[in-house]
Write a protein that holds these residues in place. Structure first.
Motif, PDB file in Angstrom:
ATOM      1  N   TRP A 191      44.269  89.154 -16.035  1.00 15.94           N
ATOM      2  CA  TRP A 191      44.346  88.806 -17.454  1.00 15.94           C
ATOM      3  C   TRP A 191      43.524  89.775 -18.300  1.00 15.94           C
ATOM      4  N   ILE A 192      42.327  90.074 -17.887  1.00 19.69           N
ATOM      5  CA  ILE A 192      41.466  90.961 -18.673  1.00 19.69           C
ATOM      6  C   ILE A 192      40.580  91.749 -17.715  1.00 19.69           C
ATOM      7  N   GLU A 193      40.222  92.955 -18.102  1.00 13.74           N
ATOM      8  CA  GLU A 193      39.370  93.783 -17.258  1.00 13.74           C
ATOM      9  C   GLU A 193      37.974  93.913 -17.853  1.00 13.74           C
ATOM     10  N   ASP A 194      37.049  94.171 -16.983  1.00 11.99           N
ATOM     11  CA  ASP A 194      35.647  94.298 -17.377  1.00 11.99           C
ATOM     12  C   ASP A 194      35.493  95.266 -18.554  1.00 11.99           C
ATOM     13  N   GLY A 195      34.790  94.813 -19.626  1.00 13.71           N
ATOM     14  CA  GLY A 195      34.536  95.648 -20.786  1.00 13.71           C
ATOM     15  C   GLY A 195      35.574  95.562 -21.873  1.00 13.71           C
ATOM     16  N   ALA A 196      36.705  94.904 -21.607  1.00  8.21           N
ATOM     17  CA  ALA A 196      37.747  94.767 -22.625  1.00  8.21           C
ATOM     18  C   ALA A 196      37.384  93.653 -23.609  1.00  8.21           C
ATOM     19  N   PRO A 197      37.887  93.712 -24.860  1.00 10.58           N
ATOM     20  CA  PRO A 197      37.596  92.644 -25.830  1.00 10.58           C
ATOM     21  C   PRO A 197      38.131  91.298 -25.345  1.00 10.58           C
ATOM     22  N   ALA A 198      37.303  90.273 -25.472  1.00  9.40           N
ATOM     23  CA  ALA A 198      37.682  88.929 -25.020  1.00  9.40           C
ATOM     24  C   ALA A 198      37.722  87.977 -26.207  1.00  9.40           C
ATOM     25  N   PRO A 199      38.562  86.930 -26.152  1.00  7.01           N
ATOM     26  CA  PRO A 199      38.610  85.935 -27.224  1.00  7.01           C
ATOM     27  C   PRO A 199      37.281  85.190 -27.358  1.00  7.01           C
ATOM     28  N   ALA A 200      37.165  84.449 -28.459  1.00  9.06           N
ATOM     29  CA  ALA A 200      35.932  83.708 -28.717  1.00  9.06           C
ATOM     30  C   ALA A 200      35.855  82.409 -27.931  1.00  9.06           C
ATOM     31  N   ILE A 201      36.991  81.862 -27.545  1.00 11.83           N
ATOM     32  CA  ILE A 201      37.027  80.673 -26.695  1.00 11.83           C
ATOM     33  C   ILE A 201      38.090  80.882 -25.629  1.00 11.83           C
ATOM     34  N   VAL A 202      37.694  80.690 -24.373  1.00 14.45           N
ATOM     35  CA  VAL A 202      38.637  80.752 -23.247  1.00 14.45           C
ATOM     36  C   VAL A 202      38.346  79.557 -22.349  1.00 14.45           C
ATOM     37  N   LEU A 203      39.252  78.584 -22.355  1.00 14.97           N
ATOM     38  CA  LEU A 203      39.141  77.401 -21.507  1.00 14.97           C
ATOM     39  C   LEU A 203      40.225  77.454 -20.433  1.00 14.97           C
ATOM     40  N   VAL A 204      39.866  77.106 -19.213  1.00 16.08           N
ATOM     41  CA  VAL A 204      40.879  76.970 -18.168  1.00 16.08           C
ATOM     42  C   VAL A 204      41.493  75.585 -18.297  1.00 16.08           C
ATOM     43  N   GLY A 205      42.821  75.548 -18.480  1.00 24.08           N
ATOM     44  CA  GLY A 205      43.509  74.277 -18.610  1.00 24.08           C
ATOM     45  C   GLY A 205      44.070  73.768 -17.299  1.00 24.08           C
ATOM     46  N   ALA A 206      44.660  74.646 -16.504  1.00 23.98           N
ATOM     47  CA  ALA A 206      45.228  74.252 -15.217  1.00 23.98           C
ATOM     48  C   ALA A 206      45.167  75.444 -14.278  1.00 23.98           C
ATOM     49  N   GLY A 207      45.242  75.166 -12.980  1.00 22.04           N
ATOM     50  CA  GLY A 207      45.078  76.234 -12.004  1.00 22.04           C
ATOM     51  C   GLY A 207      43.632  76.681 -11.954  1.00 22.04           C
ATOM     52  N   SER A 208      43.413  77.950 -11.749  1.00 26.97           N
ATOM     53  CA  SER A 208      42.052  78.492 -11.716  1.00 26.97           C
ATOM     54  C   SER A 208      42.107  79.988 -11.974  1.00 26.97           C
ATOM     55  N   VAL A 209      40.958  80.553 -12.378  1.00 22.40           N
ATOM     56  CA  VAL A 209      40.840  82.004 -12.512  1.00 22.40           C
ATOM     57  C   VAL A 209      39.653  82.486 -11.687  1.00 22.40           C
ATOM     58  N   GLU A 210      39.734  83.729 -11.291  1.00 21.50           N
ATOM     59  CA  GLU A 210      38.684  84.352 -10.492  1.00 21.50           C
ATOM     60  C   GLU A 210      38.045  85.480 -11.283  1.00 21.50           C
ATOM     61  N   LEU A 211      36.730  85.541 -11.293  1.00 24.27           N
ATOM     62  CA  LEU A 211      35.982  86.612 -11.929  1.00 24.27           C
ATOM     63  C   LEU A 211      35.551  87.599 -10.845  1.00 24.27           C
ATOM     64  N   TYR A 212      35.704  88.895 -11.116  1.00 28.22           N
ATOM     65  CA  TYR A 212      35.352  89.911 -10.131  1.00 28.22           C
ATOM     66  C   TYR A 212      34.961  91.204 -10.841  1.00 28.22           C
ATOM     67  N   GLY A 213      34.460  92.175 -10.062  1.00 27.53           N
ATOM     68  CA  GLY A 213      34.076  93.482 -10.607  1.00 27.53           C
ATOM     69  C   GLY A 213      32.657  93.477 -11.142  1.00 27.53           C
ATOM     70  N   PRO A 214      32.237  94.599 -11.726  1.00 26.45           N
ATOM     71  CA  PRO A 214      33.013  95.847 -11.914  1.00 26.45           C
ATOM     72  C   PRO A 214      33.070  96.745 -10.687  1.00 26.45           C
ATOM     73  N   ILE A 215      32.214  96.484  -9.688  1.00 26.34           N
ATOM     74  CA  ILE A 215      32.166  97.388  -8.545  1.00 26.34           C
ATOM     75  C   ILE A 215      33.171  97.006  -7.467  1.00 26.34           C
ATOM     76  N   SER A 216      33.302  95.715  -7.210  1.00 26.46           N
ATOM     77  CA  SER A 216      34.147  95.240  -6.124  1.00 26.46           C
ATOM     78  C   SER A 216      35.244  94.319  -6.667  1.00 26.46           C
ATOM     79  N   GLU A 217      36.334  94.225  -5.918  1.00 30.59           N
ATOM     80  CA  GLU A 217      37.400  93.302  -6.277  1.00 30.59           C
ATOM     81  C   GLU A 217      37.221  91.937  -5.618  1.00 30.59           C
ATOM     82  N   GLU A 218      36.114  91.742  -4.923  1.00 33.04           N
ATOM     83  CA  GLU A 218      35.833  90.434  -4.346  1.00 33.04           C
ATOM     84  C   GLU A 218      35.473  89.445  -5.453  1.00 33.04           C
TER      85      GLU A 218
END
Length: 278
Positions: A191-218
């Protein structure tokens, strides 16, 4: 001389459609408990035969206040008042409008389980199974796409109530929900990469998201329904501190840009603090 028969006159499709429409208009509308199904937003434009099958295949239930129905594919409040909730929380996620079809499932294969609950005075509700609705809409792509989008919207709002958003007052939550937009991510989609502009509110509604980086994709962190992504940016926006991708089942996000967030915070001045309260 050999007589020749005149060729049959081919009626232009526009004229044929006109007479078909005139004939359909002369027939009584297909109704459930006095509600014309042709006036239901997602059923708009469906052939009469499909509407007749919808009417015949509906289960009509009487819900007293606080009584509920779950395990449905779609529901329609025919009279009275009801709300939509996630099955595991009491906070209302959505207050249906007249003739609004409540679709329980959207894009994600494994989403939030929903229920329709009778509000004050109760409600009369028509319900259809998911398989029945999918089969009827399978040849009507526009209606099917509307139904899927409605399902995503209800899934996201219901999942959001499983966190601090669900602790807000009903009136505030209802007003703020209108401001949020839904973004659907397929499994593993970035959805978004490290350092890119992000919205002011981001809520997870369903499913899940994973945060990773900037060095590793784990994966460094997994964010589940009801929780914030980038809580330090709430109300402000800014640069993403990590990359974000959808989890293995995909994700539905609720988003607000800075201007929208400002409107939301004007209504609930301590919104940022309350959304961060985990």
């Amino acid at each position: 001389m050999r007589a020749t028969l005149p060729m049959p006159i081919e009626v232009p499709r526009q004229i044929e459609a006109f007479f078909e429409a005139q004939e359909a208009a002369a027939e009584p509308p297909v109704e459930l408990e006095g509600v014309p199904l042709a006036g239901v937003d997602i059923f708009e434009g469906l052939p009469r035969k499909v509407l007749e099958r919808l009417a015949a295949g509906a289960g009509v239930l009487q819900l007293a206040q606080d009584e509920e129905v779950s395990s449905f594919g779609a529901a329609l409040v025919l009279s009275g008042a009801a709300v939509v909730c996630a099955t595991i929380v009491d906070a209302a996620a959505h207050w249906p409008s007249p003739a609004e079809l409540l679709v329980a499932n959207g894009t994600l294969s494994d989403g939030i389980a929903l229920r329709v609950v009778g509000a004050e005075g109760g409600a009369t509700v028509a319900v259809w199974s998911r398989d029945f609705l999918d089969e009827l809409l399978s040849r009507h792509a526009a209606n099917q796409n509307k139904a899927r989008a409605r399902g995503d919207h209800l899934q996201a709002l219901s999942g959001a109530t499983m966190g601090p958003f669900g602790e807000l007052d009903d009136d505030d939550r209802n007003a703020l929900a209108v401001e949020l937009t839904v973004r659907c991510l397929m499994p593993g989609e970035i959805w978004i990469e490290d350092g890119a502009p992000a919205p002011a509110i981001v809520l997870v509604g369903a499913g899940s998201v994973e945060l990773y980086g900037p060095i590793s994709e784990e994966t460094n962190e997994t964010v589940d329904p009801g929780m914030l992504v980038f809580p330090d940016l709430v109300g402000l926006g800014g640069d993403a501190s990590s990359s974000v991708r959808a989890g293995p089942g995909g994700a539905l996000l609720l988003l607000a840009d800075r201007a929208t967030s400002d409107r939301m915070c004007a209504r609930v001045p301590d919104l940022a603090e309350r959304l961060r309260d985990v």
